[in-house]
Design an enzyme around this catalytic site. Structure first.
Site, PDB file in Angstrom:
ATOM      1  N   GLU A  73      54.798  21.692-109.041  1.00  0.00           N
ATOM      2  CA  GLU A  73      53.894  22.428-109.949  1.00  0.00           C
ATOM      3  C   GLU A  73      53.810  23.897-109.567  1.00  0.00           C
ATOM      4  OE1 GLU A  73      52.945  21.987-112.730  1.00  0.00           O
ATOM      5  OE2 GLU A  73      53.685  19.952-112.626  1.00  0.00           O
TER       6      GLU A  73
HETATM    7  C1  LIG Z   1      58.988  14.869-105.722  1.00  0.00           C
HETATM    8  C2  LIG Z   1      59.134  15.919-106.749  1.00  0.00           C
HETATM    9  C3  LIG Z   1      58.637  15.737-108.022  1.00  0.00           C
HETATM   10  C4  LIG Z   1      58.799  16.719-109.001  1.00  0.00           C
HETATM   11  N1  LIG Z   1      58.370  16.488-110.289  1.00  0.00           N
HETATM   12  C5  LIG Z   1      58.746  17.338-111.273  1.00  0.00           C
HETATM   13  C6  LIG Z   1      58.520  17.021-112.646  1.00  0.00           C
HETATM   14  O1  LIG Z   1      57.923  15.997-112.969  1.00  0.00           O
HETATM   15  N2  LIG Z   1      58.993  17.865-113.597  1.00  0.00           N
HETATM   16  C7  LIG Z   1      59.663  19.009-113.281  1.00  0.00           C
HETATM   17  O2  LIG Z   1      60.074  19.722-114.180  1.00  0.00           O
HETATM   18  N3  LIG Z   1      59.874  19.355-111.986  1.00  0.00           N
HETATM   19  C8  LIG Z   1      59.437  18.545-110.978  1.00  0.00           C
HETATM   20  N4  LIG Z   1      59.673  18.867-109.671  1.00  0.00           N
HETATM   21  C9  LIG Z   1      60.281  20.153-109.355  1.00  0.00           C
HETATM   22  C10 LIG Z   1      59.312  21.103-108.686  1.00  0.00           C
HETATM   23  O3  LIG Z   1      58.337  21.531-109.601  1.00  0.00           O
HETATM   24  C11 LIG Z   1      60.150  22.239-108.076  1.00  0.00           C
HETATM   25  O4  LIG Z   1      60.779  21.684-106.927  1.00  0.00           O
HETATM   26  C12 LIG Z   1      59.318  23.435-107.697  1.00  0.00           C
HETATM   27  O5  LIG Z   1      58.800  24.053-108.834  1.00  0.00           O
HETATM   28  C13 LIG Z   1      60.125  24.470-106.900  1.00  0.00           C
HETATM   29  O6  LIG Z   1      61.398  24.685-107.453  1.00  0.00           O
HETATM   30  P1  LIG Z   1      62.680  24.559-106.511  1.00  0.00           P
HETATM   31  O7  LIG Z   1      62.582  23.278-105.782  1.00  0.00           O
HETATM   32  O8  LIG Z   1      63.890  24.794-107.296  1.00  0.00           O
HETATM   33  O9  LIG Z   1      62.492  25.721-105.465  1.00  0.00           O
HETATM   34  P2  LIG Z   1      62.944  27.250-105.655  1.00  0.00           P
HETATM   35  O10 LIG Z   1      62.497  27.760-106.976  1.00  0.00           O
HETATM   36  O11 LIG Z   1      64.374  27.353-105.324  1.00  0.00           O
HETATM   37  O12 LIG Z   1      62.067  27.941-104.519  1.00  0.00           O
HETATM   38  C14 LIG Z   1      62.409  27.888-103.130  1.00  0.00           C
HETATM   39  C15 LIG Z   1      61.388  28.714-102.352  1.00  0.00           C
HETATM   40  O13 LIG Z   1      61.428  30.068-102.801  1.00  0.00           O
HETATM   41  C16 LIG Z   1      60.147  30.497-103.203  1.00  0.00           C
HETATM   42  N5  LIG Z   1      60.257  31.346-104.392  1.00  0.00           N
HETATM   43  C17 LIG Z   1      61.052  31.171-105.462  1.00  0.00           C
HETATM   44  N6  LIG Z   1      60.852  32.148-106.353  1.00  0.00           N
HETATM   45  C18 LIG Z   1      59.904  32.941-105.853  1.00  0.00           C
HETATM   46  C19 LIG Z   1      59.242  34.116-106.316  1.00  0.00           C
HETATM   47  N7  LIG Z   1      59.531  34.656-107.491  1.00  0.00           N
HETATM   48  N8  LIG Z   1      58.296  34.675-105.525  1.00  0.00           N
HETATM   49  C20 LIG Z   1      57.964  34.131-104.323  1.00  0.00           C
HETATM   50  N9  LIG Z   1      58.567  33.033-103.839  1.00  0.00           N
HETATM   51  C21 LIG Z   1      59.500  32.433-104.595  1.00  0.00           C
HETATM   52  C22 LIG Z   1      59.358  29.230-103.515  1.00  0.00           C
HETATM   53  O14 LIG Z   1      57.962  29.417-103.292  1.00  0.00           O
HETATM   54  C23 LIG Z   1      59.947  28.237-102.517  1.00  0.00           C
HETATM   55  O15 LIG Z   1      59.265  28.319-101.285  1.00  0.00           O
HETATM   56  C24 LIG Z   1      59.452  17.922-108.667  1.00  0.00           C
HETATM   57  C25 LIG Z   1      59.947  18.126-107.371  1.00  0.00           C
HETATM   58  C26 LIG Z   1      59.809  17.136-106.433  1.00  0.00           C
HETATM   59  C27 LIG Z   1      60.403  17.369-105.057  1.00  0.00           C
END
Ligand SMILES: Cc1cc2nc3c(=O)[nH]c(=O)nc-3n(C[C@H](O)[C@H](O)[C@H](O)COP(=O)(O)OP(=O)(O)OC[C@H]3O[C@@H](n4cnc5c(N)ncnc54)[C@H](O)[C@@H]3O)c2cc1C
Length: 600
Positions: free
Chosen positions: A441
């Site tokens: 989220e």
């Molecule tokens: C168990 C689980 C359930 C999930 N359920 C859903 C779901 O139901 N539906 C859905 O759509 N998604 C879902 N997700 C996805 C989840 O919402 C994303 O993993 C999350 O939003 C982060 O995206 P990412 O993993 O690609 O990390 P990234 O976007 O690659 O981020 C990696 C790191 O970089 C930081 N970062 C990235 N951009 C910025 C910025 N602009 N400024 C500061 N810091 C930044 C982040 O804070 C993080 O620490 C789920 C994930 C998991 C693991």
């Protein structure tokens, strides 16, 4: 085997005494929420969570979800039966509109039940939790026909919902979405693409699953301005409302992950699946934000929920486990050793947990009330005020609530010593389950940036000024009450640190945006401390008044005053240190070139 008892008395204290929702009976939805009904809902909801869902938490974690070769997913033993009871009792309908089969009760009550359910079994609670978010988006952006077709069955719990944003190359940055939506002659769209990490994407609890999917139209502008929202049912719906032909959406895999094993996290493949546009083309992000905002508050409540259940089990263990002697002399000399609760360091962890969970419960329930007031308050100005405060507090409830919720879960594991590391005792599951709440989220770093970059400057700082004024007013009123004067002084000082940090950002982040990014996490935590301080002042005033009025449950109210005092002494000083970190700016943080981090 860990245990759980819903904190019904505490939730009732906050809802009926501190927030005093009885005084709002003239507003839509609140008339039915009489003190008796509130007490019954909390009592029965707590019983359902503790008796039906909590016993499935550890076994569900161990069994996990299983995907068969045909893409179907089976939830752990007992989940289907528990979900059937959830639907039968109508728990999903609590705060949903009566027009679609809901009970129309205030969201503040729904939030309390969500906490109970999630403490009992976070994985289980996520299935209806995601449905709630999808319902919210369809209620605001869906066409009347979509609302009639989908909402009654989703609200009853017969069908569930999901949110599909994430793709392999696209997490935080939704502008990178590639899933395509091709317009069809009949007005529907063919949806093609792969979504990953989709919670509850496939399971055996409901007869249909309604996916809300972000995708791009062929002529869509680049980036986030070209994203549209589509409703894609697992089974297309027949004219009579029953599930019909299977749609071209399948679960390609489920993730093996650190926690929430009993909630299926799915790779979802859309192969020309039939979808329907929700709201306007290219305005999908705004629609999805409705769902995401509700979900962010829900995830904040999850952080609280894991802290609460871990605290209950930490406290129970500290009362039983005997090691060493109290520093001031044996507390129970006739026993071979004293219970570990006599040790101040164990007390530190327990009091941190108690001060956080009770304060956070008040904050999240206030958030629930603000969500109600943003729609139901009598005047436009009051609705706007509630909406402003809710928007400001949402990233704090999510980000601070889950950062601290995880800390508390870890500390409660620590209270168990080595036994906390052992799987069958259940403490490590709370830590693992709490961990995801800081990530999904919108990861907490992104929540902090939302707070600093969007919520603070919005409308020339209207929301933060409202917040400052609310805290100042509460501090002034509480300062006149001798039992709260010390806490009022400390919260007032923390609010001063927040004001100074806000001013520093205004002066130093416009020209150098990295200064905002470098301080955002600290700012969010200062605000979390002040927001909880505000809650402790409000709870303290209510408790003091109840004691003065001769309330019978003296121990309950006296504990509120004592815990508030602890909060003041042990939480508020951090605000100053956090402000100094924030004011250090980005220079040292960003000084090294990116290559300096390359290890190979
Ligand atoms: C168990 C689980 C359930 C999930 N359920 C859903 C779901 O139901 N539906 C859905 O759509 N998604 C879902 N997700 C996805 C989840 O919402 C994303 O993993 C999350 O939003 C982060 O995206 P990412 O993993 O690609 O990390 P990234 O976007 O690659 O981020 C990696 C790191 O970089 C930081 N970062 C990235 N951009 C910025 C910025 N602009 N400024 C500061 N810091 C930044 C982040 O804070 C993080 O620490 C789920 C994930 C998991 C693991």
């Amino acid at each position: 085997m860990p245990s759980y008892k819903a904190p019904v008395r505490d939730a009732r204290f906050i809802i009926s005494e501190v927030l005093d929702i009885g005084s709002l009976a003239a507003l839509p939805g609140f008339a039915a929420a009489t003190p008796d009904l509130v007490a019954t809902v909390l009592e029965e909801g707590g019983k359902f969570a503790a008796e039906v869902c909590a016993p499935l938490n550890l076994s569900g974690d161990q069994a996990g979800c299983v995907r068969a070769a045909d893409g179907s997913v089976t939830t752990p033993p007992g989940f289907k039966e528990a979900y059937a009871q959830f639907v039968e009792a109508g728990w999903g309908t609590l705060s949903q509109p009566e027009a679609f089969g809901g009970q129309g009760l205030p969201h503040v009550l729904g939030f309390a039940f969500e906490e109970f359910l999630s403490s009992a079994n976070q994985s289980f609670a996520m299935y209806p939790g995601l449905t709630n978010g999808a319902v919210g988006a369809i209620l605001v952006k869906g066409s009347p026909e979509q609302q009639q077709t989908y909402l009654p069955k989703m609200i009853s719990g017969e069908w569930s919902g999901t949110m599909n944003l994430t793709e392999p190359q696209c997490g935080t940055d939704l502008g990178l979405i590639r899933t395509k939506a091709e317009p069809q002659a009949d007005g529907s769209y063919a949806i093609t693409g792969t979504k990953i990490f989709i919670s509850a994407g496939e399971h055996d609890l409901t007869s249909n699953i309604i996916h809300l999917v972000l995708a791009r139209l062929p002529d869509a502008p680049e980036g986030t301005r070209g994203i549209s929202l589509f409703l894609v049912p697992k089974f297309l719906v027949n004219a009579d409302g029953s599930p019909g032909e299977r749609n071209a959406v399948t679960c390609g895999a489920i993730e093996h992950k650190m926690g929430i094993h009993a909630n299926a996290t799915c790779v979802m493949n859309y192969d020309g699946a039939t979808g329907y546009l929700v709201g306007e083309a290219n305005k999908g992000l705004a629609a999805m934000f409705i769902m995401m905002n509700a979900a962010r508050l829900g995830v904040g409540v999850q952080g609280l929920s894991q802290a609460e259940v871990a605290y209950q089990n930490g406290a129970a263990y500290a009362l039983e486990r005997r090691q060493g002697r109290a520093l001031a002399g044996a507390a129970e000399p006739d026993q071979a050793a004293d219970p570990i609760i006599v040790h101040p360091d164990v007390r530190r962890m327990l009091m941190d947990a108690k001060a956080f969970t009770e304060g956070m419960r008040a904050l999240s329930l206030w958030g629930g009330l603000l969500a109600d007031l943003a729609h139901a308050a009598a005047g436009e100005a009051e609705r706007q005020e509630a909406d402003d405060l809710l928007g400001l507090l949402t990233p704090v409830i999510k980000g601070y609530g889950t950062d601290k919720g995880y800390d508390v879960a870890t500390n409660m594991q620590q209270v168990w010593g080595g036994h906390g590391f052992i799987v069958e005792n259940g403490m490590e599951q709370f830590v693992r389950d709490a961990r995801i709440t800081m990530i999904y989220e919108g990861a907490n770093g992104v929540q902090a940036m939302d707070l600093v970059g969007r919520k603070l400057p919005a409308n020339m700082g209207r929301a933060i000024q409202l917040f400052f004024a609310a805290v100042d007013k509460e501090c002034t009123e509480a300062a006149a009450e001798p039992r709260l004067a010390d806490l009022a002084g400390r919260v007032g000082k923390a609010n001063g640190e927040l004001k100074a940090a806000t001013m520093w950002l205004m002066q130093n982040a416009m020209a150098k945006p990295d200064n905002a990014g470098a301080g955002a996490h600290h700012y969010m935590h200062i605000m979390g401390i002040v927001a909880l301080g505000l809650m402790w002042l409000r709870m303290g005033r209510t408790a003091a008044a109840a004691l003065d009025a001769g309330a019978s449950e003296r121990a309950f109210y006296e504990a509120k005053l004592a815990t508030g005092r602890y909060f003041g002494e042990r939480f508020t000083p951090d605000a100053g240190a956090l402000r100094r970190k924030l004011e250090a700016g980005a220079e040292a943080m960003m000084a090294l070139p990116a290559e300096a981090f390359a290890t190979a």
